[in-house]
Design a protein around this motif. Structure first.
Motif, PDB file in Angstrom:
ATOM      1  N   ALA A  57       0.813  -1.214   0.000  1.00  0.00           N
ATOM      2  CA  ALA A  57       0.000   0.000   0.000  1.00  0.00           C
ATOM      3  C   ALA A  57       0.846   1.263   0.000  1.00  0.00           C
ATOM      4  O   ALA A  57       0.427   2.306   0.493  1.00  0.00           O
ATOM      5  N   GLY A  58       2.064   1.164  -0.556  1.00  0.00           N
ATOM      6  CA  GLY A  58       2.865   2.359  -0.790  1.00  0.00           C
ATOM      7  C   GLY A  58       2.396   3.042  -2.061  1.00  0.00           C
ATOM      8  O   GLY A  58       1.371   2.690  -2.655  1.00  0.00           O
ATOM      9  N   VAL A  59       3.174   4.009  -2.518  1.00  0.00           N
ATOM     10  CA  VAL A  59       2.738   4.794  -3.674  1.00  0.00           C
ATOM     11  C   VAL A  59       2.621   3.948  -4.932  1.00  0.00           C
ATOM     12  O   VAL A  59       1.719   4.154  -5.750  1.00  0.00           O
ATOM     13  N   VAL A  60       3.470   2.950  -5.101  1.00  0.00           N
ATOM     14  CA  VAL A  60       3.392   2.103  -6.292  1.00  0.00           C
ATOM     15  C   VAL A  60       2.154   1.219  -6.231  1.00  0.00           C
ATOM     16  O   VAL A  60       1.392   1.110  -7.201  1.00  0.00           O
ATOM     17  N   GLY A  61       1.925   0.576  -5.084  1.00  0.00           N
ATOM     18  CA  GLY A  61       0.763  -0.293  -4.955  1.00  0.00           C
ATOM     19  C   GLY A  61      -0.545   0.453  -5.135  1.00  0.00           C
ATOM     20  O   GLY A  61      -1.448  -0.010  -5.856  1.00  0.00           O
ATOM     21  N   LEU A  62      -0.672   1.624  -4.513  1.00  0.00           N
ATOM     22  CA  LEU A  62      -1.908   2.385  -4.636  1.00  0.00           C
ATOM     23  C   LEU A  62      -2.115   2.914  -6.053  1.00  0.00           C
ATOM     24  O   LEU A  62      -3.242   2.939  -6.559  1.00  0.00           O
ATOM     25  N   SER A  63      -1.035   3.324  -6.710  1.00  0.00           N
ATOM     26  CA  SER A  63      -1.154   3.802  -8.098  1.00  0.00           C
ATOM     27  C   SER A  63      -1.607   2.670  -9.016  1.00  0.00           C
ATOM     28  O   SER A  63      -2.470   2.856  -9.876  1.00  0.00           O
ATOM     29  N   CYS A  64      -1.019   1.481  -8.818  1.00  0.00           N
ATOM     30  CA  CYS A  64      -1.443   0.323  -9.615  1.00  0.00           C
ATOM     31  C   CYS A  64      -2.906  -0.004  -9.340  1.00  0.00           C
ATOM     32  O   CYS A  64      -3.685  -0.269 -10.272  1.00  0.00           O
ATOM     33  N   ALA A  65      -3.297   0.013  -8.083  1.00  0.00           N
ATOM     34  CA  ALA A  65      -4.673  -0.309  -7.733  1.00  0.00           C
ATOM     35  C   ALA A  65      -5.649   0.656  -8.397  1.00  0.00           C
ATOM     36  O   ALA A  65      -6.682   0.233  -8.944  1.00  0.00           O
ATOM     37  N   LEU A  66      -5.336   1.948  -8.364  1.00  0.00           N
ATOM     38  CA  LEU A  66      -6.252   2.918  -8.959  1.00  0.00           C
ATOM     39  C   LEU A  66      -6.354   2.754 -10.464  1.00  0.00           C
ATOM     40  O   LEU A  66      -7.448   2.794 -11.036  1.00  0.00           O
ATOM     41  N   ARG A  67      -5.223   2.526 -11.119  1.00  0.00           N
ATOM     42  CA  ARG A  67      -5.271   2.334 -12.571  1.00  0.00           C
ATOM     43  C   ARG A  67      -6.088   1.080 -12.927  1.00  0.00           C
ATOM     44  O   ARG A  67      -6.862   1.084 -13.900  1.00  0.00           O
ATOM     45  N   LEU A  68      -5.941   0.019 -12.166  1.00  0.00           N
ATOM     46  CA  LEU A  68      -6.692  -1.211 -12.435  1.00  0.00           C
ATOM     47  C   LEU A  68      -8.182  -1.003 -12.185  1.00  0.00           C
ATOM     48  O   LEU A  68      -9.027  -1.503 -12.937  1.00  0.00           O
ATOM     49  N   LEU A  69      -8.533  -0.256 -11.149  1.00  0.00           N
ATOM     50  CA  LEU A  69      -9.931   0.063 -10.897  1.00  0.00           C
ATOM     51  C   LEU A  69     -10.510   0.900 -12.032  1.00  0.00           C
ATOM     52  O   LEU A  69     -11.644   0.673 -12.481  1.00  0.00           O
ATOM     53  N   GLU A  70      -9.731   1.858 -12.509  1.00  0.00           N
ATOM     54  CA  GLU A  70     -10.189   2.697 -13.613  1.00  0.00           C
ATOM     55  C   GLU A  70     -10.395   1.891 -14.885  1.00  0.00           C
ATOM     56  O   GLU A  70     -11.213   2.261 -15.738  1.00  0.00           O
ATOM     57  N   ALA A  71      -9.658   0.774 -14.991  1.00  0.00           N
ATOM     58  CA  ALA A  71      -9.812  -0.101 -16.159  1.00  0.00           C
ATOM     59  C   ALA A  71     -10.993  -1.061 -16.003  1.00  0.00           C
ATOM     60  O   ALA A  71     -11.251  -1.876 -16.893  1.00  0.00           O
ATOM     61  N   GLY A  72     -11.687  -0.984 -14.859  1.00  0.00           N
ATOM     62  CA  GLY A  72     -12.882  -1.782 -14.668  1.00  0.00           C
ATOM     63  C   GLY A  72     -12.704  -3.072 -13.896  1.00  0.00           C
ATOM     64  O   GLY A  72     -13.636  -3.887 -13.823  1.00  0.00           O
ATOM     65  N   HIS A  73     -11.531  -3.269 -13.284  1.00  0.00           N
ATOM     66  CA  HIS A  73     -11.281  -4.488 -12.527  1.00  0.00           C
ATOM     67  C   HIS A  73     -11.749  -4.337 -11.080  1.00  0.00           C
ATOM     68  O   HIS A  73     -11.829  -3.227 -10.544  1.00  0.00           O
ATOM     69  N   ARG A  74     -12.021  -5.461 -10.436  1.00  0.00           N
ATOM     70  CA  ARG A  74     -12.246  -5.500  -8.995  1.00  0.00           C
ATOM     71  C   ARG A  74     -10.883  -5.628  -8.340  1.00  0.00           C
ATOM     72  O   ARG A  74     -10.102  -6.530  -8.676  1.00  0.00           O
ATOM     73  N   VAL A  75     -10.596  -4.749  -7.381  1.00  0.00           N
ATOM     74  CA  VAL A  75      -9.245  -4.681  -6.810  1.00  0.00           C
ATOM     75  C   VAL A  75      -9.314  -4.590  -5.292  1.00  0.00           C
ATOM     76  O   VAL A  75     -10.046  -3.764  -4.733  1.00  0.00           O
ATOM     77  N   ASP A  76      -8.530  -5.434  -4.634  1.00  0.00           N
ATOM     78  CA  ASP A  76      -8.345  -5.380  -3.186  1.00  0.00           C
ATOM     79  C   ASP A  76      -6.860  -5.215  -2.895  1.00  0.00           C
ATOM     80  O   ASP A  76      -6.032  -5.952  -3.436  1.00  0.00           O
ATOM     81  N   VAL A  77      -6.531  -4.257  -2.040  1.00  0.00           N
ATOM     82  CA  VAL A  77      -5.151  -4.019  -1.634  1.00  0.00           C
ATOM     83  C   VAL A  77      -4.935  -4.647  -0.259  1.00  0.00           C
ATOM     84  O   VAL A  77      -5.686  -4.373   0.684  1.00  0.00           O
ATOM     85  N   LEU A  78      -3.921  -5.491  -0.154  1.00  0.00           N
ATOM     86  CA  LEU A  78      -3.529  -6.101   1.113  1.00  0.00           C
ATOM     87  C   LEU A  78      -2.116  -5.639   1.449  1.00  0.00           C
ATOM     88  O   LEU A  78      -1.239  -5.643   0.579  1.00  0.00           O
ATOM     89  N   ALA A  79      -1.887  -5.261   2.702  1.00  0.00           N
ATOM     90  CA  ALA A  79      -0.563  -4.756   3.058  1.00  0.00           C
ATOM     91  C   ALA A  79      -0.316  -4.892   4.547  1.00  0.00           C
ATOM     92  O   ALA A  79      -1.227  -4.701   5.361  1.00  0.00           O
ATOM     93  N   ARG A  80       0.921  -5.202   4.899  1.00  0.00           N
ATOM     94  CA  ARG A  80       1.299  -5.210   6.314  1.00  0.00           C
ATOM     95  C   ARG A  80       1.230  -3.805   6.891  1.00  0.00           C
ATOM     96  O   ARG A  80       0.775  -3.586   8.013  1.00  0.00           O
ATOM     97  N   ASP A  81       1.700  -2.826   6.094  1.00  0.00           N
ATOM     98  CA  ASP A  81       1.720  -1.425   6.525  1.00  0.00           C
ATOM     99  C   ASP A  81       0.687  -0.639   5.724  1.00  0.00           C
ATOM    100  O   ASP A  81       0.668  -0.708   4.485  1.00  0.00           O
ATOM    101  N   LEU A  82      -0.151   0.113   6.402  1.00  0.00           N
ATOM    102  CA  LEU A  82      -1.103   0.983   5.734  1.00  0.00           C
ATOM    103  C   LEU A  82      -0.370   2.173   5.134  1.00  0.00           C
ATOM    104  O   LEU A  82       0.790   2.441   5.466  1.00  0.00           O
TER     105      LEU A  82
END
Length: 310
Positions: free
Chosen positions: A13-38
């Motif tokens: 859930a760092g900047v790379v993970g969150l950026s990837c998650a948002l782009r995938l959501l914008e592409a219409g995918h279902r996305v869940d982020v899991l992370a040890r550190d928020l």
């Protein structure tokens, strides 16, 4: 066409993970982020976060990813995204360099007269990101787009139709990649004293120590250190004193600024950024000191790989 995954799990859930998650959501995918550190607990939250390719390779891919991210941050700054600003600054050199290898990623860069003891300097406008504010903004975008962000300490990569591994240093364990190593960075955050432009400089006999003074809206980040293989997250008072000395030599008004806090982050370095698909896992880690710099470019590349069965 490959079958569309019904769920994508992003690990990290760092900047790379969150950026990837948002782009995938914008592409219409279902996305869940899991992370040890928020997000506000990650190395990303410590970063001075000036757009600058640092400790990231290979140069050709980094330049391309960085160019994409630069353009996106410029767009976000124009739209008023929280924590994102375009700022001009100056980099100073003890020896005259050639043009930077990442020159094609920025719209313009101009040589300027240096000041002693430096022999060369250049100036350019670049994104500067206040990471706590920006990570909160980015997290909200992920949630608003229908994604989830969950704290979870993982012993291995989860089972899912598709996993995007953005775990940074966690990839030593989760991906079995011992080429990923920490490069410790310590910073001192001081009150904002009216500084608008950023400064970077080389220190040491071979320019091996990075010194930077990075202004944000409410504070200024001073750095830094570049300690390869050091896992300590505890700020060193001696290192802090040295950072303050170097920063004040670069920008004298630093000496009168009130210290707000000390922070340490462990940059996830690797011989090259790993961005590839292996079966049902897309790896995206090893960004060194350039997670922000490469974030949107790598997020676009990850999104493209979702359609590749590899």
């Amino acid at each position: 066409m490959p079958e569309r995954p019904d769920r994508i799990v992003v690990v990290g859930a760092g900047v790379v993970g969150l950026s990837c998650a948002l782009r995938l959501l914008e592409a219409g995918h279902r996305v869940d982020v899991l992370a040890r550190d928020l997000p506000l607990e990650t190395t990303s939250s410590v970063a001075a976060a000036i757009w600058y390719p640092y400790l990231a390779f290979p140069q050709d891919k980094v330049t391309a990813w960085g160019k994409t991210a630069y353009a996106e941050f410029a767009r976000l700054a124009a739209q008023g995204a929280d924590g994102v600003a375009m700022r001009r600054g100056t980099e100073l050199f003890l020896e005259k360099p050639g043009d930077p290898w990442w020159l094609d990623a920025v719209p313009s860069l101009d040589r300027v007269d240096p000041r002693a003891p430096y022999v060369d300097a250049w100036t350019f406008v670049t994104p500067v990101v206040d990471m706590p504010r920006y990570l909160s903004w980015l997290s909200e975008r992920v949630l608003d787009a229908g994604g989830t962000i969950t704290r979870m300490a993982l012993a291995r990569l989860p089972e899912a139709p598709l996993v995007v591994n953005c775990s940074g240093l966690g990839s030593r364990a989760l991906a079995g990649d011992t080429t990923t190593r920490p490069v410790r960075g310590q910073v001192v955050v001081v009150e904002q004293f009216g500084l608008d432009e950023w400064w970077l400089a080389e220190e040491g006999p071979a320019g091996e120590v990075p010194t930077y003074v990075i202004p944000r809206t409410d504070d200024v980040v001073l750095g830094g250190t570049d300690e390869d293989g050091d896992w300590s997250r505890s700020p060193s008072p001696e290192v802090a004193d040295d950072i303050l000395r170097r920063a004040a030599a670069l920008v004298p008004d630093v000496a009168r600024a009130r210290i707000l806090r000390h922070k340490v982050g462990l940059r996830p370095a690797r011989p090259e950024v790993r961005l590839e698909r292996v079966g049902d896992v897309i790896h995206c880690y090893g960004h060194g000191g350039a997670g922000v710099t490469l974030s949107w470019g790598c997020a676009d590349a990850v999104t493209a790989l979702v359609g590749d069965p590899a």
